[in-house]
Design a protein around this motif. Structure first.
Motif, PDB file in Angstrom:
ATOM      1  N   THR A 110      32.426  61.851  43.630  1.00 49.49           N
ATOM      2  CA  THR A 110      33.508  62.558  43.815  1.00 49.49           C
ATOM      3  C   THR A 110      33.553  63.563  45.054  1.00 49.49           C
ATOM      4  O   THR A 110      34.663  62.947  46.069  1.00 49.49           O
ATOM      5  N   TYR A 111      32.166  64.247  44.621  1.00 53.22           N
ATOM      6  CA  TYR A 111      32.610  64.959  46.553  1.00 53.22           C
ATOM      7  C   TYR A 111      31.956  63.879  47.454  1.00 53.22           C
ATOM      8  O   TYR A 111      32.887  63.927  48.528  1.00 53.22           O
ATOM      9  N   LEU A 112      31.355  63.276  47.369  1.00 56.28           N
ATOM     10  CA  LEU A 112      31.172  61.867  48.387  1.00 56.28           C
ATOM     11  C   LEU A 112      32.049  61.188  49.067  1.00 56.28           C
ATOM     12  O   LEU A 112      32.351  61.195  50.387  1.00 56.28           O
ATOM     13  N   TYR A 113      32.574  60.985  47.703  1.00 53.59           N
ATOM     14  CA  TYR A 113      34.592  59.742  48.005  1.00 53.59           C
ATOM     15  C   TYR A 113      35.186  61.199  49.078  1.00 53.59           C
ATOM     16  O   TYR A 113      36.128  60.257  49.917  1.00 53.59           O
ATOM     17  N   LEU A 114      34.936  62.857  48.265  1.00 60.19           N
ATOM     18  CA  LEU A 114      36.322  63.098  49.092  1.00 60.19           C
ATOM     19  C   LEU A 114      35.996  62.946  50.864  1.00 60.19           C
ATOM     20  O   LEU A 114      36.738  63.876  51.796  1.00 60.19           O
ATOM     21  N   SER A 115      34.817  63.433  50.719  1.00 59.85           N
ATOM     22  CA  SER A 115      34.040  63.784  52.280  1.00 59.85           C
ATOM     23  C   SER A 115      34.568  62.737  52.846  1.00 59.85           C
ATOM     24  O   SER A 115      34.672  62.230  54.230  1.00 59.85           O
ATOM     25  N   THR A 117      36.680  59.423  52.409  1.00 58.72           N
ATOM     26  CA  THR A 117      38.270  59.604  53.047  1.00 58.72           C
ATOM     27  C   THR A 117      38.970  60.524  53.380  1.00 58.72           C
ATOM     28  O   THR A 117      39.734  60.426  55.180  1.00 58.72           O
ATOM     29  N   THR A 118      37.665  61.974  54.233  1.00 56.77           N
ATOM     30  CA  THR A 118      38.700  63.323  54.977  1.00 56.77           C
ATOM     31  C   THR A 118      37.985  62.373  56.290  1.00 56.77           C
ATOM     32  O   THR A 118      38.203  62.762  57.620  1.00 56.77           O
ATOM     33  N   PHE A 119      36.767  62.464  56.540  1.00 59.07           N
ATOM     34  CA  PHE A 119      36.406  61.896  58.050  1.00 59.07           C
ATOM     35  C   PHE A 119      36.395  61.425  59.036  1.00 59.07           C
ATOM     36  O   PHE A 119      36.970  61.170  59.624  1.00 59.07           O
ATOM     37  N   PHE A 120      37.375  60.302  57.831  1.00 53.63           N
ATOM     38  CA  PHE A 120      37.846  58.666  58.668  1.00 53.63           C
ATOM     39  C   PHE A 120      39.210  59.218  58.655  1.00 53.63           C
ATOM     40  O   PHE A 120      39.780  58.270  58.930  1.00 53.63           O
ATOM     41  N   THR A 121      39.437  60.014  57.738  1.00 54.95           N
ATOM     42  CA  THR A 121      40.626  60.295  58.267  1.00 54.95           C
ATOM     43  C   THR A 121      42.171  59.164  57.167  1.00 54.95           C
ATOM     44  O   THR A 121      42.964  59.211  58.070  1.00 54.95           O
ATOM     45  N   LEU A 122      41.523  58.969  55.459  1.00 54.09           N
ATOM     46  CA  LEU A 122      42.246  58.258  55.332  1.00 54.09           C
ATOM     47  C   LEU A 122      43.589  59.097  54.171  1.00 54.09           C
ATOM     48  O   LEU A 122      44.601  57.990  54.377  1.00 54.09           O
ATOM     49  N   GLY A 123      43.131  60.258  54.345  1.00 55.50           N
ATOM     50  CA  GLY A 123      44.467  60.573  53.122  1.00 55.50           C
ATOM     51  C   GLY A 123      44.555  60.254  51.975  1.00 55.50           C
ATOM     52  O   GLY A 123      46.157  59.955  52.520  1.00 55.50           O
ATOM     53  N   MET A 124      44.300  59.403  51.401  1.00 53.27           N
ATOM     54  CA  MET A 124      44.154  58.517  50.430  1.00 53.27           C
ATOM     55  C   MET A 124      44.988  60.071  49.546  1.00 53.27           C
ATOM     56  O   MET A 124      46.026  59.583  49.160  1.00 53.27           O
ATOM     57  N   GLY A 125      44.507  61.398  49.775  1.00 55.23           N
ATOM     58  CA  GLY A 125      45.506  61.594  48.282  1.00 55.23           C
ATOM     59  C   GLY A 125      44.761  61.527  47.016  1.00 55.23           C
ATOM     60  O   GLY A 125      45.243  62.347  45.629  1.00 55.23           O
ATOM     61  N   ASP A 126      43.779  61.104  46.137  1.00 48.99           N
ATOM     62  CA  ASP A 126      44.236  61.012  44.521  1.00 48.99           C
ATOM     63  C   ASP A 126      42.834  62.024  44.884  1.00 48.99           C
ATOM     64  O   ASP A 126      42.152  61.845  43.535  1.00 48.99           O
ATOM     65  N   VAL A 127      42.030  62.458  44.885  1.00 42.68           N
ATOM     66  CA  VAL A 127      41.019  63.485  45.271  1.00 42.68           C
ATOM     67  C   VAL A 127      41.504  64.473  46.092  1.00 42.68           C
ATOM     68  O   VAL A 127      40.952  64.573  47.602  1.00 42.68           O
ATOM     69  N   VAL A 128      41.705  65.734  45.710  1.00 41.68           N
ATOM     70  CA  VAL A 128      41.714  66.537  47.119  1.00 41.68           C
ATOM     71  C   VAL A 128      41.395  68.405  46.086  1.00 41.68           C
ATOM     72  O   VAL A 128      40.915  69.045  44.592  1.00 41.68           O
ATOM     73  N   PRO A 129      40.492  69.220  47.351  1.00 39.65           N
ATOM     74  CA  PRO A 129      40.192  70.249  46.975  1.00 39.65           C
ATOM     75  C   PRO A 129      41.624  71.094  46.611  1.00 39.65           C
ATOM     76  O   PRO A 129      42.566  70.829  47.267  1.00 39.65           O
ATOM     77  N   ARG A 130      41.137  72.443  45.443  1.00 32.57           N
ATOM     78  CA  ARG A 130      41.599  73.517  45.172  1.00 32.57           C
ATOM     79  C   ARG A 130      41.737  74.774  45.307  1.00 32.57           C
ATOM     80  O   ARG A 130      42.439  75.046  45.001  1.00 32.57           O
ATOM     81  N   THR A 131      40.276  75.335  45.989  1.00 29.13           N
ATOM     82  CA  THR A 131      39.859  76.174  46.567  1.00 29.13           C
ATOM     83  C   THR A 131      40.480  76.150  48.245  1.00 29.13           C
ATOM     84  O   THR A 131      40.724  75.293  48.949  1.00 29.13           O
ATOM     85  N   THR A 132      40.823  77.324  48.348  1.00 27.01           N
ATOM     86  CA  THR A 132      41.005  78.369  49.782  1.00 27.01           C
ATOM     87  C   THR A 132      39.664  77.464  50.656  1.00 27.01           C
ATOM     88  O   THR A 132      39.791  77.345  51.766  1.00 27.01           O
ATOM     89  N   PHE A 133      38.796  77.462  50.405  1.00 25.17           N
ATOM     90  CA  PHE A 133      37.208  76.840  51.185  1.00 25.17           C
ATOM     91  C   PHE A 133      37.153  75.905  51.110  1.00 25.17           C
ATOM     92  O   PHE A 133      36.611  75.272  52.341  1.00 25.17           O
TER      93      PHE A 133
END
Length: 380
Positions: A110-115, A117-133
């Motif tokens: 899940t973390y790998l998927y988040l990384s 989609t973020t790196f390629f700026t896809l912005g899927m929105g199905d997996v998001v972090p909830r902490t400030t960091f």
């Protein structure tokens, strides 16, 4: 364990960023003996060239070797992107970021998927972090992915332009020095009236070309793996022919070419030595003498018959040998590493120039020297 994973992830990110900066942005030679890009090219080139030599015939080897330069560049970019994605995923995982996922189970995938989609700026929105960091790390990675894409877009045109500039003068040597270019043909084809002045101008152009090659190939060593369009043309072979001709002119010819030949020899030899250092190719003696005494005498006979006045004697031979020792061990070492055949001093009798051949036949009865004098300059 989480701290160790975070340190590994952060180290992986820093290593890739530093390697990409040195490879793409830094306009000078990297002196560190170990880097990710250097390790990648040393490993993949040895594997690729070894496999090509083992599997394919000599006629097809050059074709498959020519694929390596462009393909390795794409693979290196993929390697960098993959390492960055894994590095950010490890930092996310180690930080204990609570991820909101519509799929329920949260694991390293899940973390790998988040990384990714973020790196390629896809912005899927199905997996998001909830902490400030976690949110800050996502924003940082997204910006880095966008910057990485911008660097790649700017990097590829620079390589193509440098490659095109390199190939122009190599192609011009076809009519000036034969295919492949040789010192004997270069000097013989400039033995006509005003030929020495043309030869001096040729050396001057190659002095600047060698300086340009030194700058571009030190900044972007991957260009050395890009092969020329014809099998009997290569940047290393062209440099070797220029060094051969310059060395012979320095010791054997008097006139306006001598000083320019010294300048051209100096910068061309400088380029060869620095590139040998880049690819960790220590000088080694050639297995066979490229210019035996019999060949040297034959070369002098040919040039004398063409109308050139040459210095001769044991002192001249000794000085020529000393000049050859200054560059031949380096070009021989580079030729072994890059699998590029060095041109001889004297061309084979049956060899014809590239401009005389087509896919439908060849013309062997016409030479550049057969052009009328008033039209010859149009071709040079």
């Amino acid at each position: 364990m989480a701290i160790l994973l975070g340190v590994i992830g952060a180290a992986l990110i820093l290593i890739v960023l530093g390697d990409a900066f040195e490879t793409i942005v830094l306009p000078r030679r990297v002196t560190r003996p170990i880097s990710l890009a250097r390790l990648f090219y040393q490993t993949t080139w040895l594997a690729w060239s070894g496999a090509v030599r083992s599997i394919f015939s000599s006629k097809r080897q050059e074709t498959f070797l020519s694929w390596y330069g462009p393909l390795s560049l794409l693979l290196l970019l993929i390697l960098w992107a993959t390492c960055l994605i894994i590095g950010f995923a490890l930092v996310h995982w180690a930080s204990g970021s609570i991820i909101k996922s519509q799929y329920g189970t949260v694991n390293f995938g899940t973390y790998l998927y988040l990384s990714g989609t973020t790196f390629f700026t896809l912005g899927m929105g199905d997996v998001v972090p909830r902490t400030t960091f976690g949110r800050g790390l996502v924003a940082f990675e997204a910006g880095m992915g966008f910057g990485f894409l911008a660097l790649v877009i700017g990097y590829l045109p620079v390589l193509n332009q440098s490659f095109s500039r390199r190939e122009v003068n190599i192609s011009l040597l076809d009519a000036r020095a034969g295919s492949p270019p040789t010192a004997a043909e270069m000097l013989r084809r400039h033995s006509h009236d005003h030929g020495m002045e043309e030869l001096r101008q040729l050396f001057h152009e190659w002095e600047r070309w060698s300086a340009d090659l030194l700058e571009s190939h030190l900044s972007y060593p991957v260009l050395a793996y890009f092969r020329s369009h014809h099998d009997n043309q290569a940047w290393l072979g062209a440099l070797t022919a220029i060094l051969d001709a310059s060395a012979f002119v320095i010791v054997s010819l008097e006139g306006p070419c001598e000083r320019q030949a010294q300048l051209t020899f100096a910068i061309t030899r400088h380029a060869i030595v620095d590139l040998a250092q880049i690819f960790n190719c220590p000088p080694c003696e050639p297995e066979q003498d490229r210019l035996s005494l019999a060949q040297l005498n034959s070369l002098r006979t040919t040039l004398t018959s063409a109308g050139l006045k040459l210095r001769e004697g044991s002192g001249v031979d000794q000085k020529l040998t000393e000049l050859r020792r200054m560059y031949e061990p380096y070009v021989y070492s580079l030729s072994n590493y890059l699998n590029i055949t060095l041109p001889p001093w004297i061309p084979e009798p049956s060899r014809i120039d590239n401009w005389q051949t087509t896919a439908w036949g060849r013309s062997t009865g016409f030479q550049i020297e057969d052009l009328p004098e008033e039209h010859r300059d149009d071709h040079f």
